[in-house]
Motif scaffolding. Structure first.
Motif, short mmCIF file in Angstrom:
data_model
loop_
_atom_site.label_atom_id
_atom_site.label_comp_id
_atom_site.label_asym_id
_atom_site.label_seq_id
_atom_site.Cartn_x
_atom_site.Cartn_y
_atom_site.Cartn_z
N CYS A 44 0.85 -1.05 0.01
CA CYS A 44 -0.06 -0.02 0.14
C CYS A 44 0.94 1.32 0.04
CB CYS A 44 -0.97 0.08 1.28
SG CYS A 44 -0.25 0.55 2.76
N ILE A 93 1.81 3.09 2.57
CA ILE A 93 1.64 4.11 3.81
C ILE A 93 2.91 4.12 4.50
CG2 ILE A 93 0.35 2.87 5.21
CD1 ILE A 93 -0.75 6.29 4.49
N ARG A 108 1.98 -3.46 7.87
CA ARG A 108 0.93 -4.32 7.75
C ARG A 108 0.77 -5.47 6.83
NH1 ARG A 108 -1.42 -7.53 11.88
NH2 ARG A 108 -3.47 -7.33 12.03
N PHE A 124 -2.56 9.89 0.22
CA PHE A 124 -3.38 9.28 0.82
C PHE A 124 -4.58 9.92 1.44
CE2 PHE A 124 0.55 7.02 0.42
CZ PHE A 124 0.11 5.58 0.59
N ALA A 129 -5.60 11.18 4.21
CA ALA A 129 -5.50 12.39 5.10
C ALA A 129 -4.62 13.46 4.41
CB ALA A 129 -4.74 11.74 6.46
N GLY A 155 -6.09 -3.64 11.05
CA GLY A 155 -4.59 -3.07 11.48
C GLY A 155 -4.02 -2.37 10.55
N ILE A 164 -2.43 0.42 8.33
CA ILE A 164 -1.55 1.45 9.08
C ILE A 164 -1.95 2.92 8.84
CG2 ILE A 164 0.82 2.56 9.50
CD1 ILE A 164 0.55 -0.28 10.17
N GLU A 165 -2.86 3.09 8.19
CA GLU A 165 -3.59 4.40 7.59
C GLU A 165 -4.99 4.57 8.32
OE1 GLU A 165 -5.28 4.72 3.78
OE2 GLU A 165 -5.13 7.19 3.67
N PRO A 166 -5.08 5.33 9.03
CA PRO A 166 -6.57 5.56 9.49
C PRO A 166 -7.61 6.00 8.47
CG PRO A 166 -4.97 6.60 11.10
CD PRO A 166 -4.29 5.99 9.75
N ILE A 204 -4.44 4.13 -1.08
CA ILE A 204 -5.10 3.58 0.20
C ILE A 204 -3.92 2.93 1.02
CG2 ILE A 204 -5.83 1.66 -1.31
CD1 ILE A 204 -8.06 1.15 0.88
N GLY A 205 -3.83 3.28 2.29
CA GLY A 205 -2.75 2.71 3.03
C GLY A 205 -3.40 1.45 3.91
N GLY A 206 -3.76 0.29 3.06
CA GLY A 206 -4.08 -0.56 3.75
C GLY A 206 -5.69 -0.79 4.01
N PHE A 216 -7.71 -4.46 3.98
CA PHE A 216 -7.58 -5.92 4.31
C PHE A 216 -9.12 -6.14 4.68
CE2 PHE A 216 -3.65 -4.11 5.99
CZ PHE A 216 -2.81 -4.58 5.22
N ILE A 247 -4.73 -1.80 -3.92
CA ILE A 247 -4.07 -1.94 -2.51
C ILE A 247 -3.03 -2.48 -2.45
CG2 ILE A 247 -5.50 -4.20 -2.21
CD1 ILE A 247 -6.98 -2.62 0.07
N GLY A 248 -2.39 -3.07 -3.53
CA GLY A 248 -1.24 -3.81 -3.31
C GLY A 248 -0.46 -4.01 -4.67
#
Lengths: 159, 287, 750
Positions: A101, A103, A137, C36, C38, C205, C207-209, C256-258, C260, C479-480
């Motif tokens: 990702c 981040i 992650r 991202f 934010a 989990g 990492i990006e809120p 997008i920071g993750g 899942f 996403i990856g």
């Protein structure tokens, strides 16, 4: 509540800003200086996504007040490449697909650079422990560790 | 919030004395900023002591070492003579948090944060470290063990700060060690911790020992029975068993998100045994 | 064009697919330029913040926001009363209730009000001025406790028609799958294992809120920028909640920071839109980590009873599992998928699973990578392991003996086409890891895992630019590394170099409906649509060439990036490259594009076998992961680096789930560990290298044989690690996570 005027150095450039006393260096970098490369993953020093270097030391920008930056020298991911020439770590992260990702990538790159400046020939365990404060992650760390070790090898050869 | 960054200790004390609200010292900030962020704390004034030159140095003093309150963990780790003299204290400090935390966190801050799980404190207590407390009436020296009085509470007056911590001159054939248990390999708070200092005679018999346990009670505790269990021994299994039992017996922990009380009681003993062996090995190596 | 779109490309020699080129978003992500959730700002932007319930269960008797509204700098306050539009769909109504509580706060951290203010500090201050009167109610957070008849009830009347009468109102759905006769099967067994297994709730989990920036104009047109796994889903859900036309809301997905699975729903977005609407200004909202853990989707915790019978030769005679999952405060735990996946790797005559969906005073569960399957696999694979070891049989051979294969009727209904489970097991058996020596206090475990994989609504447009390069426009957040895979498949199909293709993720105004990036669907479904869009473009380019050459369209073929005359009557025209055709497109009918819109089917199930070595410290119960190998069927690995990354990442998340991650609630119903300090995801020093072994058993449902790979990798680790630790410890462990106190207790109980 009066703002604090701070003069500092950001990636070698003179910089100044106004901030409130409560604002962290991360807030200042992102919201006042337009440097959004450092990310907020936790705000409490547990994830390393906001890793930057201050006066040569690797820190979490979320655990330092913006006001503390006065007279310091701050390095962020935005300062890693020289012009259009990527830092070897940046290249190796791409070569090894060490990001999914992305981040956590800026923080990891800044942290890994700080390691290689101190220890040009780290073993896998040293890399893993140095980077333990940088959570990822997506990758399970495997490709990140390989990228750092490979970049270190290339940098040793070049020096 | 008001941010101050005095350049002399005197100015810092004057600021504290003159502050009528909630005033907090900012050294490494690795605890304070977390509390600010979570709104657990909203101080009126924060006094950053890192610009006070005398608090930012590691100085030799009568064969011992005086560590300024603004000195970070990584600076301690880089100080070869300090590491040689007090390897256990330095490793305890260096266990706290990540590489990033080590660039900022200070031992005086770890002490003043008064967490029962503070890693450096059992090691300092075992080392008989002494804090230099400075206030309007001048300086006083206080054993580190007497600084924390409970979780988050210290014996400091509201206008006092710790200026430095003194580690005494190391003895020959003596050394210290610190171990803690955490669920992961890094980044956790100690579930239990144990600092051991011991001295050996030429034959390898323990002549003196101090053992302190952390995260198993409201404050770090010096376990006199545990030290006594080692004295006169060559760390034979029986002596180590007695050491472990004494540490477990001294533990009065709670169940929480980091571990059960029963687990902590048990692990305090395991850590004591392992730390004592490391300290003895180091002590033997000093000759 | 002579090209037959049904041709079997799986036998082709791939030129681009299977290589490892750099990803198109790579430079941005290593230089800090990538934007991202934010990282976006807008002129006049306000800061939005949410006030959350400190109670796990409480009636909200009143909310007084007058003081907050009067605070200088506050531009809007929003409560549930502002969401006056009636939401028809029950699931969407639950999403709204989760985003902003109605009559009751249903969990610690449930949103009850929000403000938009001119600075973060003012927003924080304003939240403290909102007075909420709560009437605390009894709460329940444990799944088994919540099923008791006298448990505190979250809702009344939410149980669907599958639930028998007389149960707690917290039991909201029941499902059952299987065939054969369990009792008859058990009667043939030489040994039966019957145990209960438990897992705790874990968080994705990332990492990006969660973060978003909303801007609503007085004309009703709105723009939203957010980090999400599916911006079309965000558009549709927000439009329904706010009573807007979908076409008036344009949503742009940030990097997008993750996710899942955790970003397959909305949390902040409807609130940010409502704040922006009321304030008349753009509003940005970013969750803190504590908000992420308290109020965004964890997965279910589970309690699973298993009964499995086996002959002494290792044949499973019957398998039964009863699964109880709590999915937080609303219906929708993934128990149905757990019940379907539990025995999916095996060819069984007698198999049955029953699932119960239960509500508790916890945050609403969101999808988490192979939702529901890891806990089910933990239970079943642990029991199979125990049986195999009890007979002194090789656990891999036992799995091979019972393995599902082409033609097997799956426990959840369908009959499998070509699948790769046996290949993963055989490869595992022959791998040096399986025969490597182990030291004292060490144990090796294996387990299998299954995931369905999905397809779904997908749109791709492929445009040929005038200079002969290609842009692929798709609608699924990457996403990856999926943009790289799309560019590769387009390049493969068009016969042009990878670097002549750039793939971009379009906003919701650009393409038709796209299903969320979930179900391991993107490389399969968007890939399929990309290939078909490329084929459409090729057909058009062949038509243009035929027109230029004055021959029949059928006499033109596309080979190696160029239109060529083919067949005896086509003449001897020199080939026309894509660039040559593109250069004169304006003169031959106008711009050239291909597009494809499909509800993609034929995703192709995927299987994996994981192998792990662990060491247990007998004095502390600490578990160390020594070695880890993943064997998984990818169908066809388009970009092997990112396939390996999915294998490694899923394994790492599974390791966290198995060892240290858990939601810890106090007796007060409050989450005790809402931070990365005590919600302990694996750090770099916790893990060894994770060896990925890619197997390629082509999926007959995809032109290149692609199967989804993202989710299967998290299914086996829980069981594989539990099996390894049980062997190392000499005692069977049945309750995850295997945290040191639990392992030490087990050691002492031996």
């Amino acid at each position: 509540m009066s703002s604090i005027h701070v003069t500092t150095t950001l990636n070698g450039d003179p910089a100044e800003f106004l901030c409130e006393a409560e604002e962290t260096l991360l807030d200042v970098l992102r919201d006042r200086l337009g440097h959004t490369g450092a990310k907020e993953g936790c705000g409490t020093g547990d994830c390393g996504a906001c890793s930057v270097v201050v006066d040569g030391r690797l820190v979490c920008a979320c655990l330092m007040l913006g006001a503390e930056a006065a007279g310091r020298s701050i390095e962020t991911v935005e300062g890693m490449a020289e012009g259009d020439k990527l830092h070897p770590l940046q290249r190796k992260f791409l070569d090894h697909a060490a990001l999914q990702c992305g981040i956590c990538t800026p923080g990891l790159l800044v942290a890994a650079k700080s390691l290689l400046e101190r220890e040009p020939d780290p073993d896998e365990e040293q890399v893993r422990y140095w980077l333990a404060g940088n959570l990822c992650r997506c990758t399970g760390y495997d490709k990140i560790i390989r990228a750092v070790l490979d970049a270190a090898a290339e940098m040793r050869e070049a020096s | 919030m008001n941010y101050q960054a005095p350049t002399t200790l005197k100015d810092a004390v004057t600021l504290m004395q003159g502050d009528t609200g909630n005033c907090r010292i900012l050294a490494g900030g690795t605890d304070l900023l977390v509390r600010l962020r979570s709104e657990m704390e909203e101080p009126d004034t924060v006094i950053d002591i890192k610009r006070i030159a005398e608090l930012d140095e590691i100085a030799e003093e009568g064969g011992g070492w005086r560590i300024g309150a603004a000195v970070s963990g990584v600076r301690m780790a880089e100080h070869a003579a300090l590491v040689a003299a007090w390897p256990g204290v330095v490793e305890a400090m260096n266990l706290i948090g990540s590489t990033q935390i080590q660039s900022r966190a200070t031992m005086a801050g770890n002490l003043c944060n008064a967490s029962p799980a503070a890693d450096s404190v059992p090691a300092m207590v075992a080392a008989e470290a002494v804090a230099r407390v400075v206030g309007p009436d001048g300086a006083r020296d206080v054993p580190v063990a007497e600084i924390p009085t409970g979780p988050g509470r210290t014996s400091l007056a509201r206008d006092e700060l710790i200026a430095s911590i003194f580690l005494p001159a190391p003895q020959t054939r003596a050394a210290d060690a610190y171990l803690r248990f955490i669920p992961r390999t890094e980044m956790d708070i100690a579930v239990a911790g144990c600092g051991v200092w011991l001295a050996l005679d030429a034959a390898g018999t323990c002549t003196a020992a101090r053992v302190a346990v952390g995260a198993v009670g409201p404050t770090v505790r010096l376990v006199e029975d545990a030290g006594a269990a080692l004295v006169g021994s060559k760390l034979e299994p029986d002596a180590l068993d007695a050491l472990a039992e004494a540490c477990s017996a001294a533990a009065t922990p709670i169940d929480d998100k980091r571990g059960t009380a029963a687990y902590r009681v048990h692990v305090a003993g395991v850590l004591a045994r392992r730390a004592a062996v490391i300290a003895a090995k180091r002590a033997g190596d000093t000759t | 064009m002579a090209l037959d779109s049904k041709q079997d490309d799986r036998t082709h020699q791939f030129k681009v697919v299977g290589t490892r080129p750099p990803r198109p978003d790579g430079i941005d992500k290593v230089t800090g330029r990538a934007r991202f959730g934010a990282d976006m700002t807008a002129p006049g932007m306000l800061t939005g913040r949410i006030l959350r319930s400190p109670h796990p269960h409480a009636r909200i008797t009143s909310i007084d926001s007058s003081e907050a509204e009067a605070l200088p700098g506050v531009h809007a306050v929003v409560t549930r009363a502002d969401f006056a539009h009636a939401v028809a769909d029950a699931a969407t109504a639950d999403v709204l209730d989760n985003c902003m509580a109605g009559d009751k706060a249903l969990y610690d951290g449930h949103a009850v009000a929000a403000v938009a203010a001119s600075s973060p500090a003012i927003a924080r201050k304003a939240l403290k001025l909102i007075k909420v009167d709560y009437e605390p109610l009894p709460h329940v957070t444990d799944v088994d406790a919540a099923m008791q008849p006298d448990a505190p009830a979250l809702h009344e009347g939410r149980a669907n028609e599958t639930v028998p009468a007389g149960l707690s109102p917290n039991v909201v759905a029941r499902c059952a799958f299987g065939h054969g006769d369990i009792e008859a099967g058990l009667a043939q067994a030489d040994r039966i294992v019957e145990r209960t297994y438990r897992t705790e709730a874990t968080h994705q989990g990332y990492i990006e809120p969660h973060a978003c920036l909303a801007s609503v104009g007085p004309d009703g047109q709105a723009d939203l920028w957010c980090c999400t796994q599916g911006h079309y889903m965000v558009r549709n859900t927000c439009a329904e909640i706010l009573g807007m036309d979908q076409g008036q809301l344009r949503v742009t997905a940030s990097e997008i920071g993750g996710g899942f699975g955790g970003k397959t729903t909305v949390f902040l977005e409807p609130v940010a839109l409502m704040l922006s609407k009321k304030a008349g200004r753009p509003v940005k909202m970013v969750m803190s980590r504590s908000e992420v853990l308290r109020a965004s989707g964890p997965t279910a915790s589970s309690s699973v009873d298993v009964r499995i019978g086996m002959t002494k030769e290792g044949r499973i005679t019957a398998g039964f599992a009863e699964l109880r999952y709590q999915g937080g405060a609303y219906p929708g735990s993934p128990v149905d998928m757990g019940a379907m996946a539990a025995f999916a790797p095996y060819d069984l005559e007698n198999v049955k699973t029953v699932g119960w969906d239960v509500v508790t005073n916890r945050p609403k569960a969101a999808a988490y990578r192979a939702p529901g399957a890891p806990m089910a696999a933990f239970a079943v694979e642990s029991a199979i392991d125990e049986l195999a070891k009890g007979f002194g049989l090789d656990p891999l051979e036992v799995r091979l003996k019972n393995a599902a294969r082409e033609g097997t009727r799956a426990s959840y209904g369908p009959t499998y086409p070509a699948i790769g489970l046996e290949a993963t097991l055989r490869t595992a058996r022959d791998h040096p890891h399986w025969s490597a020596p182990l030291g004292p206090n060490q144990g090796r475990g294996v387990a299998c895992g299954f995931w369905f994989n999905f397809g779904g609504d997908t749109c791709v447009t492929l445009n040929i630019t005038p200079d002969g390069t290609v842009t692929v426009t798709e609608g699924n957040p990457d996403i990856g590394g999926s943009r790289a895979s799309m560019s590769m498949m387009a390049a493969e199909e068009l016969g042009i170099p990878y670097d002549k293709v750039r793939t971009v993720i379009a906003d919701t105004g650009t393409l038709g409906q796209n299903e969320v990036t979930d179900g391991s669907r993107v490389t399969f479904a968007v890939g399929l649509a990309t290939i078909e869009a490329a084929r459409a473009a090729k057909r058009e380019m062949c038509r243009r060439a035929a027109q230029i050459w004055g021959i029949e369209e059928e006499a033109v073929v596309w080979e190696d990036g160029a239109a060529r005359p083919a067949g005896p009557n086509a003449g001897t025209h020199p080939p026309m490259s894509l660039a040559e055709i593109a250069a004169i497109a304006s003169n031959t009918g106008g711009p050239i594009a291909g597009h494809h819109e499909v509800n993609a089917e034929g995703a192709g199930v995927s299987f994996a076998t994981h192998m792990v070595d662990t060491e247990v410290d007998p004095e502390t119960g600490a578990v160390k992961i020594l070695r880890y190998t993943v064997f998984q069927d990818a169908g066809k690995a388009v970009h092997p680096d990112y396939v390996e990354g999915q294998f490694q990442g899923g394994a790492a998340q599974g390791i966290g789930w198995a060892l240290n991650e858990e939601y810890i609630y106090g007796a007060d119903g409050v989450l005790q560990n809402p931070g990365f300090l005590d919600y302990r995801i694996p750090v770099a020093s916790d893990l060894p290298m994770i060896e990925p072994v890619i197997l390629e058993i082509p999926n007959p449902g995809h032109p290149y044989g692609v199967r989804g790979v993202g989710e299967t990798s998290i299914v086996p680790p829980l069981a594989a690690i539990a099996n390894a630790v049980s062997e190392a410890a000499g005692v069977r462990l049945t309750h995850l996570p295997l945290s040191p106190p639990k392992v030490l207790d087990a050691l002492k109980s031996k």
